[in-house]
Scaffold this active site. Sequence first.
Site, mmCIF file in Angstrom:
data_model
loop_
_atom_site.group_PDB
_atom_site.id
_atom_site.type_symbol
_atom_site.label_atom_id
_atom_site.label_comp_id
_atom_site.label_asym_id
_atom_site.label_seq_id
_atom_site.Cartn_x
_atom_site.Cartn_y
_atom_site.Cartn_z
ATOM 1 N N LYS A 83 58.846 -1.799 0.280
ATOM 2 C CA LYS A 83 57.375 -1.760 0.375
ATOM 3 C C LYS A 83 56.928 -1.013 1.625
ATOM 4 O O LYS A 83 56.028 -0.173 1.579
ATOM 5 C CB LYS A 83 56.829 -3.195 0.409
ATOM 6 C CG LYS A 83 55.383 -3.279 0.848
ATOM 7 C CD LYS A 83 54.904 -4.709 1.022
ATOM 8 C CE LYS A 83 55.248 -5.371 2.311
ATOM 9 N NZ LYS A 83 54.279 -5.310 3.403
ATOM 10 N N ASN A 84 57.561 -1.321 2.753
ATOM 11 C CA ASN A 84 57.068 -0.759 4.016
ATOM 12 C C ASN A 84 57.473 0.701 4.230
ATOM 13 O O ASN A 84 57.038 1.334 5.189
ATOM 14 C CB ASN A 84 57.491 -1.646 5.193
ATOM 15 C CG ASN A 84 56.715 -2.956 5.189
ATOM 16 O OD1 ASN A 84 55.693 -3.079 4.502
ATOM 17 N ND2 ASN A 84 57.202 -3.939 5.933
ATOM 18 N N CYS A 109 48.656 -9.375 6.934
ATOM 19 C CA CYS A 109 49.006 -10.779 7.172
ATOM 20 C C CYS A 109 48.543 -11.222 8.555
ATOM 21 O O CYS A 109 48.630 -10.461 9.527
ATOM 22 C CB CYS A 109 50.516 -10.970 7.056
ATOM 23 S SG CYS A 109 51.105 -10.897 5.364
ATOM 24 N N ARG A 154 47.997 -7.949 16.434
ATOM 25 C CA ARG A 154 48.277 -6.685 15.754
ATOM 26 C C ARG A 154 47.401 -5.512 16.225
ATOM 27 O O ARG A 154 46.609 -4.941 15.458
ATOM 28 C CB ARG A 154 48.215 -6.868 14.233
ATOM 29 C CG ARG A 154 49.058 -8.032 13.764
ATOM 30 C CD ARG A 154 49.302 -8.064 12.274
ATOM 31 N NE ARG A 154 50.256 -7.055 11.828
ATOM 32 C CZ ARG A 154 50.673 -6.937 10.580
ATOM 33 N NH1 ARG A 154 50.231 -7.746 9.661
ATOM 34 N NH2 ARG A 154 51.544 -6.011 10.245
ATOM 35 N N ASP A 192 60.427 -9.850 10.046
ATOM 36 C CA ASP A 192 60.085 -10.159 8.651
ATOM 37 C C ASP A 192 61.110 -11.083 7.991
ATOM 38 O O ASP A 192 60.933 -11.491 6.842
ATOM 39 C CB ASP A 192 59.948 -8.857 7.836
ATOM 40 C CG ASP A 192 58.699 -8.085 8.220
ATOM 41 O OD1 ASP A 192 57.844 -8.631 8.946
ATOM 42 O OD2 ASP A 192 58.583 -6.911 7.812
ATOM 43 N N ARG A 209 52.062 -9.801 -2.640
ATOM 44 C CA ARG A 209 51.790 -8.558 -1.901
ATOM 45 C C ARG A 209 53.060 -7.746 -1.701
ATOM 46 O O ARG A 209 53.002 -6.532 -1.569
ATOM 47 C CB ARG A 209 51.244 -8.878 -0.499
ATOM 48 C CG ARG A 209 49.894 -9.503 -0.510
ATOM 49 C CD ARG A 209 49.508 -9.857 0.879
ATOM 50 N NE ARG A 209 49.132 -8.642 1.572
ATOM 51 C CZ ARG A 209 48.193 -8.568 2.491
ATOM 52 N NH1 ARG A 209 47.546 -9.647 2.853
ATOM 53 N NH2 ARG A 209 47.901 -7.445 3.057
HETATM 54 C C1 EPZ Z 1 55.055 -3.261 10.291
HETATM 55 O O1 EPZ Z 1 53.838 -3.740 10.842
HETATM 56 C C2 EPZ Z 1 55.219 -3.968 8.973
HETATM 57 N N1 EPZ Z 1 54.073 -3.692 8.128
HETATM 58 C C3 EPZ Z 1 55.360 -5.465 9.199
HETATM 59 O O2 EPZ Z 1 55.696 -6.040 7.950
HETATM 60 C C4 EPZ Z 1 56.505 -5.737 10.167
HETATM 61 O O3 EPZ Z 1 56.528 -7.123 10.477
HETATM 62 C C5 EPZ Z 1 56.327 -4.927 11.453
HETATM 63 O O4 EPZ Z 1 56.166 -3.521 11.133
HETATM 64 C C6 EPZ Z 1 57.506 -5.055 12.416
HETATM 65 O O5 EPZ Z 1 58.684 -4.622 11.788
HETATM 66 C C7 EPZ Z 1 54.002 -2.575 7.424
HETATM 67 O O6 EPZ Z 1 54.911 -1.746 7.445
HETATM 68 C C8 EPZ Z 1 52.810 -2.380 6.564
HETATM 69 P P1 EPZ Z 1 54.347 -2.818 14.638
HETATM 70 P P2 EPZ Z 1 53.166 -2.982 12.063
HETATM 71 O O7 EPZ Z 1 53.336 -1.781 14.900
HETATM 72 O O8 EPZ Z 1 53.410 -1.521 11.899
HETATM 73 C C9 EPZ Z 1 52.478 -4.340 18.797
HETATM 74 C C10 EPZ Z 1 55.551 -7.531 6.161
HETATM 75 O O9 EPZ Z 1 55.681 -8.768 6.023
HETATM 76 N N2 EPZ Z 1 51.617 -3.158 18.705
HETATM 77 O O10 EPZ Z 1 55.784 -2.427 14.636
HETATM 78 O O11 EPZ Z 1 51.761 -3.462 12.137
HETATM 79 C C11 EPZ Z 1 52.143 -5.354 17.707
HETATM 80 O O12 EPZ Z 1 51.068 -6.190 18.087
HETATM 81 C C12 EPZ Z 1 54.788 -6.980 7.346
HETATM 82 O O13 EPZ Z 1 55.981 -6.703 5.346
HETATM 83 C C13 EPZ Z 1 50.783 -2.833 19.765
HETATM 84 O O14 EPZ Z 1 50.719 -3.542 20.776
HETATM 85 O O15 EPZ Z 1 54.013 -3.555 13.252
HETATM 86 C C14 EPZ Z 1 53.451 -6.079 17.566
HETATM 87 O O16 EPZ Z 1 53.574 -7.044 18.573
HETATM 88 C C15 EPZ Z 1 54.247 -8.045 8.226
HETATM 89 N N3 EPZ Z 1 50.015 -1.714 19.658
HETATM 90 C C16 EPZ Z 1 54.502 -4.985 17.830
HETATM 91 O O17 EPZ Z 1 53.798 -3.951 18.528
HETATM 92 C C17 EPZ Z 1 50.040 -0.901 18.566
HETATM 93 O O18 EPZ Z 1 49.323 0.096 18.532
HETATM 94 C C18 EPZ Z 1 55.131 -4.395 16.599
HETATM 95 O O19 EPZ Z 1 54.132 -4.019 15.669
HETATM 96 C C19 EPZ Z 1 50.899 -1.234 17.510
HETATM 97 C C20 EPZ Z 1 51.677 -2.356 17.595
#
Ligand code: EPZ
Length: 430
Positions: A22-23, A117, A122, A305, A397
């Site tokens: 999915k991702n 979610c 985020r 995840d 989802r």
């Molecule tokens: C992706 O979310 C996935 N979603 C999430 O999967 C997954 O948990 C996550 O990556 C981590 O592997 C999708 O691909 C749609 P990040 P994403 O940006 O991209 C911080 C699922 O269940 N951060 O890697 O939103 C953030 O707060 C979902 O399939 C910033 O501070 O995750 C977090 O603590 C849930 N600033 C960390 O980085 C930013 O601009 C990692 O977030 C971006 C992120």
Amino acid sequence: MQQYAIRGGNPLVGDVEIGGAKNAALPILAAAAMTDETVYIDNIPDVCDVNVMLSTMQDIGAVVKHMSRHKIMLNARDINDLIVQNEEIKKIRASYYLLGALLGKFRFAEVVLPGGCDIGSRAIDQHLKGFRALGAEVVIEHGLIKAKAERLVGAHIYMDVVSVGATINVMMAATLAEGRTIIENAAKEPHVVDVASFLNSMGANIKGAGTDVIRIKGVSKLHGSEYTIIPDQIEAGTFMFAAAITKGDVTVKNVIPKHLESITAKLLEIGCEVKERDDCIRVVSSKPLMHTQVKTLPYPGFPTDMQPQITVALAVAKGTSIVTESIFENRFKYVDELTRMGAGIKVEGNTAIIDGVSKYTGASISAPDLRAGAALVIAALAAEGCTMVDDIKYIERGYEDFHIKLRNLGAQIELVETEKDYQKFVLKTG
Ligand code: EPZ
């Protein structure tokens, strides 16, 4: 509204085919908008978030045709609306990928702030920082992220946090920028690599995906492509833990074992047998599960995840386990639900201290988000008696035919709509 009715106690046994990631699919669909030529994408999972992305792309003018359940043809030549804000797209996280893709191609995009979610704050500051470094003007107004640029010019960008979304988004925009971009402290997840491979198959020049440093030489346009999405690491991991917790014997098929190494390592530590072949992994759970410690980390660390799935297994393992969530600050919301089933878990900040109990007992529970929902289902499969899981829309989802795949492995699980249907299920399976 539909719920899952589950009677626990059956070990899961057999083979399960894992679908496309999915991702990876979500950004790859957005990236498909970056060429006027036709792309064919195979192994697309038929899950709600992906279907929302597909219908949103149609809303803005892309032509999408299903060749089969998992293969589509997409042509984005006639995209005519660069303001993306329908009711459905608001609810998914991956809406932000349309920003990177459309900004790269059209130098303009307005996309509603992402939902997804509820697992933490985020932030999206790293996405915005990356676009600005490439020369875009970015503002957030009236619930929309608005980005525009006269020119996008390659830049040297250091990500302050390792972010999957920001790495992919900036990589997409930089693909069609002038000159070279370097993304440092990039995310290394398999789906980051998959998006880079897809873009390269369309004529992009991206090197280093899968390492900390991604180097992109901008190209002036992209062309059509045929591409197959990688298998879903998290769907596979969920079935592997379902085998562990139900004392089962499950082979997950169509997987890339390398992507599952951190999950395999933990299953071995807690007492399962794991046998890897080229594209499948067999998990046999015949001994009592043992306690362990785990901390979620960016790839190749243990995935956030998979945190709920390992926690539900450790809650019925011998001894005290510690699970530390280091990516999202609000990802233990399901613990209250698990407590209803008899778990002994105390959450302090980002750490869960788990005193293993001998068994779960069925209860009426709700899925708080996608992965936690799936984890509660696998807990219910190991529980004594029946469980009703509400709010399964979250699970849908990201898991295709979840209950059907579980049922094919011997689980007693059904979709029900009313309390009366649930009572019928309890009587029928009792
Ligand atoms: C992706 O979310 C996935 N979603 C999430 O999967 C997954 O948990 C996550 O990556 C981590 O592997 C999708 O691909 C749609 P990040 P994403 O940006 O991209 C911080 C699922 O269940 N951060 O890697 O939103 C953030 O707060 C979902 O399939 C910033 O501070 O995750 C977090 O603590 C849930 N600033 C960390 O980085 C930013 O601009 C990692 O977030 C971006 C992120």
